[in-house]
Write an enzyme that holds these catalytic residues in place. Structure first.
Site: not given
Length: 123
Positions: A30, A33
């Site tokens: 991600c 993230c």
């Protein structure tokens, strides 16, 4: 305090043993993230009295499912075993600090009374 990796094996003990738990649900693939991770880590250094836990949703799918995580990163804050905040998306350092300040300022006696009333009404 550095962040703690949370798994289904240690989640309950770590969160229940902390007055305030700030949780980052993330995955290695991600992009947002990866950008939020250093922010989360930096803020954790400012608050050694709080639990800053990271849940890798790719490895801990049961925890992700339990908390109905649909988008990552998702930031969740649990205080005295009550979830007070859960939102997807990355926060800036300033916004994360402000959120922690708001969480610290909440009157938990009032929150626990409200939860008890809701549980009694639903019983």
């Amino acid at each position: 305090m550095a962040t703690v990796e949370l798994t289904k094996e240690n989640f309950q003990a770590e969160v229940a043993g902390s007055d305030i738990a700030v949780l980052d649900f993330w995955a290695p693939w991600c992009g947002p993230c990866k950008m939020f991770g250093p922010v989360f880590e930096a803020i954790s250094e400012n608050h050694p009295d709080l639990l800053f836990g990271k849940v890798n949703t790719q490895e801990q799918q049961e925890l992700g499912a339990h908390f109905n995580i649909r988008s990552i990163p998702t930031l969740m804050v649990i205080r005295e075993n009550v979830m007070l905040y859960s939102e997807s998306g990355a926060l800036s350092k300033k916004d994360l600090e402000a959120l922690i300040g708001q969480i610290r300022a909440i009157d938990m006696k009032e929150v626990h009374a409200r939860v008890a009333n809701q549980q009694a009404a639903g019983a």
